[in-house]
Design a protein around this motif. Structure first.
Motif, short mmCIF file in Angstrom:
data_model
loop_
_atom_site.label_atom_id
_atom_site.label_comp_id
_atom_site.label_asym_id
_atom_site.label_seq_id
_atom_site.Cartn_x
_atom_site.Cartn_y
_atom_site.Cartn_z
N PHE A 1 57.64 30.15 20.59
CA PHE A 1 58.52 29.26 21.36
C PHE A 1 57.67 28.23 22.12
CE2 PHE A 1 62.16 32.57 21.93
CZ PHE A 1 62.45 32.44 20.59
N LEU A 2 56.62 28.73 22.76
CA LEU A 2 55.79 27.81 23.54
C LEU A 2 55.01 26.86 22.63
CD1 LEU A 2 54.46 30.21 26.31
CD2 LEU A 2 56.22 28.46 26.51
N ILE B 1 56.17 25.55 19.80
CA ILE B 1 57.04 24.59 19.08
C ILE B 1 56.64 23.12 19.28
CG2 ILE B 1 59.39 23.65 18.92
CD1 ILE B 1 60.48 26.46 19.28
N PRO B 2 56.48 22.65 20.52
CA PRO B 2 56.24 21.20 20.65
C PRO B 2 54.85 20.77 20.20
CG PRO B 2 56.58 22.23 22.82
CD PRO B 2 56.52 23.32 21.82
N PHE C 1 54.44 19.02 16.76
CA PHE C 1 55.38 17.93 16.52
C PHE C 1 55.39 16.88 17.62
CE2 PHE C 1 56.84 21.70 14.30
CZ PHE C 1 56.83 21.22 13.01
N GLY C 2 54.96 17.30 18.81
CA GLY C 2 54.95 16.36 19.92
C GLY C 2 56.33 15.78 20.10
N GLN C 3 56.40 14.49 20.39
CA GLN C 3 57.70 13.87 20.53
C GLN C 3 57.86 12.83 19.44
OE1 GLN C 3 57.64 13.41 25.06
NE2 GLN C 3 59.50 12.46 24.35
N ILE D 1 59.10 12.91 16.49
CA ILE D 1 60.13 12.92 15.46
C ILE D 1 61.11 11.77 15.55
CG2 ILE D 1 62.12 14.18 14.65
CD1 ILE D 1 60.50 16.49 14.29
N LEU D 2 61.70 11.55 16.72
CA LEU D 2 62.68 10.47 16.77
C LEU D 2 62.06 9.16 17.23
CD1 LEU D 2 66.13 11.81 17.92
CD2 LEU D 2 65.44 10.92 15.73
N THR E 1 60.99 8.02 11.74
CA THR E 1 61.22 9.40 11.35
C THR E 1 60.74 9.62 9.93
OG1 THR E 1 63.33 8.74 10.58
CG2 THR E 1 63.25 9.60 12.79
N TYR F 1 60.35 16.06 9.74
CA TYR F 1 61.64 16.68 9.97
C TYR F 1 61.75 18.01 9.27
CZ TYR F 1 64.70 13.57 12.52
OH TYR F 1 65.33 12.87 13.49
N PHE G 1 59.68 20.70 10.69
CA PHE G 1 60.23 21.17 11.94
C PHE G 1 61.40 22.13 11.70
CE2 PHE G 1 62.48 20.12 16.08
CZ PHE G 1 61.61 20.85 16.84
N TYR H 1 69.81 14.88 10.39
CA TYR H 1 68.65 15.74 10.66
C TYR H 1 68.74 16.36 12.03
CZ TYR H 1 65.21 15.40 6.95
OH TYR H 1 64.53 15.55 5.79
N MET I 1 62.67 23.41 23.96
CA MET I 1 61.54 22.86 23.22
C MET I 1 62.04 21.90 22.14
SD MET I 1 58.79 23.90 24.51
CE MET I 1 58.03 25.19 25.48
N VAL J 1 61.37 17.91 21.73
CA VAL J 1 60.78 17.27 20.54
C VAL J 1 61.71 16.22 19.95
CG1 VAL J 1 59.96 17.66 18.20
CG2 VAL J 1 59.32 19.25 20.00
N THR J 2 63.01 16.55 19.88
CA THR J 2 63.88 15.66 19.11
C THR J 2 64.64 14.63 19.94
OG1 THR J 2 65.50 17.40 19.18
CG2 THR J 2 64.27 17.17 17.15
#
Lengths: 410, 410
Positions: free
Chosen positions: A75-76, A78-79, A82-84, A86-87, A91, A96, A99, B96, B142, B146-147
């Motif tokens: 869980f910790l 996850i980011p 991918f960071g931020q 994606i959007l 994209t 995607y 993720f 997505y 999270m 990210v999204t």
């Protein structure tokens, strides 16, 4: 020359963070497990260690704790990969889908933990052992269907004249994936019964997968193997934390929860990384144990409730046996016994109208050949077999695979 | 004229399939719950009904069964709204992100079920009641980070001169979302103790959210509300299946598992649908109960372990009381009692140096005003309060909201 991506930040940064998180939660579980043990006993979650003389209560189902530590790490994490991105910055469908794969895999593993723990607590019947992993693999299969749905497999060279190079398995590919989850979870569950064995074999399988992933990091499909490592590293560390208390003499038992959790993790990385055949190669001892067990599992010869070794008065483990009359088994049973005797892979005695044979498990097989053994030595022997099989698997996977496939397998 | 999308296949088809699946699993749980009851008792998962004269064992933690039915419905539903569109026909980032939201929400709910069930089995300490929902909401937060990572809120008109129209809460938005999960899970947990109340109030809250979503389907943000319905409809049906056996006289108890599961589901739809303030409006009775309870929860006046009503000899429920000496409480305690007495919202008696007051829960409050009541009538009365509050919530949400906001709220 080394490929460029091997020096890239993109490859190593997430893995390093993943490793740091895993180590942190490894130490957390070292602290947490002993503090939770009394609560598990109070909650009626305990068993007796059948290979010990003391009748102490050993808390059970601690796989749920290592599973939760695994989930927390993930869980910790996850980011991190991918960071931020994606959007924000254009994209890419690749990111995607990576993720979605990550989240769906976690959903399957989390669901397996829930169902496995419920099984340990409520003690569901044997048939549920097949049903639960199927249910837990559902979200993964559904997400696979929605996002990828590539159901073609490469046919080995010798069979290509008949089937072509690629065969679209369609719905059967989903059946295969569901069965993989059922197989992996149950395979670990039936090679069990000695202190530290379930967790120990799982750690070795996980390390084998890790080594395989590391080998493949240099290749074109490095992202797939990096993705697999995201799961395998936290799995190794959370299981090591558990193994420390589960090792001989066990202070906690792992429970079915753990077997489900471990098997599902292996199935998930195999499915999403498209290297399920390689994962199966690392299950050689489990497959051997399953095949050796089949006469008893399918009741061709009688199968007692417990087949674990028995403790001798001298404190060593001896193969456990099953006794039955000559008339109790059919022609097939007699044939099997004759064959096993000929191959000397079972110890069979005829006493008048009765037959006595060792229970057909890999554990008892080792005891026939090298026993009697002290319990901790038996576990080590079994884990050595597992390591040996990993060696065999790598030989099959690398030098031999080129005989069957002409494209790089992943 | 009605907006065009109200007649579209895209809007109704997934909802109809969702409804059909939900109804199917409603009937499955009707069959499953009674067959599982003996296994739960055998596993030591049972409690006594403190408001009954018989000391029968009632199986507990059946929220895990309705939770699993909910998950099964959702797993099978995954491909319905998305089909195979995602990678095939031009990847729209909207689809997505919808898909990721769905899977992440399920992960949070599944994790909450796992932790809640573990809490019921192992009986964790009080402080974990705050920790567990926070952990379970992690994957959702999270994924949100990210999204989407939109952390701005619209400021109500009267405050706009100071803060502007939009305020970026940054990291505090995540704290708010995490706290919403903690609040929703615990709010249901403390308005409990009468047969059918936890499941009953949850069904009414869920139906309120459903009605709100249906109202908003005509609006621009219909997709958001359609998404919320995907969760709320299976939740309603799986909970109705549970309520049938949990209604007076309870044959099963729902357990903390259920309160965690229900609260998390409401928090998830509120967060992802960006209508968390509206969700909180449907929690008016729970908020009132919490505020009324604060003097006891924060030990301003003494709080016994159980605050549920007590059974009179005539078979009716009466408010339970707590007795303590005048010196036991501080100035604040005396002030609170004086205030509550003045407002006549508590029944306080002074007996020499002792004070006797009803335990400060909404349940006891109702009994002071309308009691003594039969248990089933008490549950119905409490559920009527819940329905009434939904009415109030809709009045606040629709005619009054325009006083505070000038853009359509969702």
């Amino acid at each position: 020359m080394m490929p460029e991506h091997l020096y890239s930040w993109e490859l190593w940064f997430p893995l390093v963070i993943n490793l740091i998180l895993s180590i942190f939660f490894y130490f957390s579980s070292l602290k947490l497990i002993p503090t939770l043990a009394p609560a598990f006993i109070k909650a009626n979650l305990f068993g007796m260690d059948m290979n010990k003389t003391s009748k102490e209560k050993i808390p059970e189902a601690f796989g749920v704790v290592s599973g939760c530590m695994f989930l927390l790490t993930m869980f910790l994490f996850i980011p991190v990969p991918f960071g931020q991105i994606i959007l924000n910055n254009g994209t890419t469908s690749f990111l995607y889908s990576e993720f979605i794969k990550l989240i769906a895999a976690l959903l399957s593993i989390c669901c397996m933990l829930l169902l496995g723990f419920a099984d340990d607590v409520i003690d569901l019947r044997w048939k549920h052992k097949l049903l639960l992993p199927t249910v837990a693999s559902l979200p993964l299969l559904m997400v696979y269907y929605v996002t990828f749905n590539s159901t073609s497999v490469v046919i080995p060279k010798p069979f290509q004249p008949w089937f072509g190079r690629l065969l679209n398995l369609g719905v059967f590919y989903y059946v295969y994936m569901g069965m993989l989850a059922v197989f992996c979870t149950n395979a670990i569950n039936i090679l069990a019964g000695v202190n530290g064995l379930e967790a120990g074999q799982s750690v070795i399988i996980a390390i084998s997968i890790m080594l395989f992933n590391l080998c493949e990091l240099a290749g074109e499909l490095w992202r797939t193997h990096q993705f697999s490592l995201y799961f395998i590293i936290p799995f190794i560390f959370s299981t090591l934390g558990l193994l420390k208390y589960n090792w001989y003499p066990s202070r906690v038992f792992v429970g079915d929860t753990f077997c489900y959790f471990a098997g599902m993790t292996f199935a998930v990385v195999g499915i999403l990384g498209h290297f399920s055949k390689t994962v199966l190669l690392f299950f050689l001892p489990q497959i051997a144990n399953f095949l050796y067990s089949t006469p008893q599992l399918f009741h061709v010869i009688p199968c007692p409730r417990h087949r674990i070794p028995k403790l001798s008065k001298a404190g060593f483990l001896e193969p456990s046996t099953v006794q039955f009359s000559v008339n109790e088994i059919g022609v097939l049973g007699h044939l099997v016994l004759k064959l096993f005797d000929k191959l000397s892979i079972a110890k069979i005695r005829y006493e008048g109208k009765n037959i006595v044979t060792n229970n057909l498990t890999l554990i008892n097989f080792l005891l026939i050949k090298f026993g009697p053994l002290h319990e901790s030595h038996l576990t080590i022997a079994l884990l050595c077999v597992q390591v040996l099989c990993t060696g065999v698997a790598f030989i099959i996977r690398y030098p031999l695979a080129s005989l069957f496939y002409d494209i790089p397998l992943s």
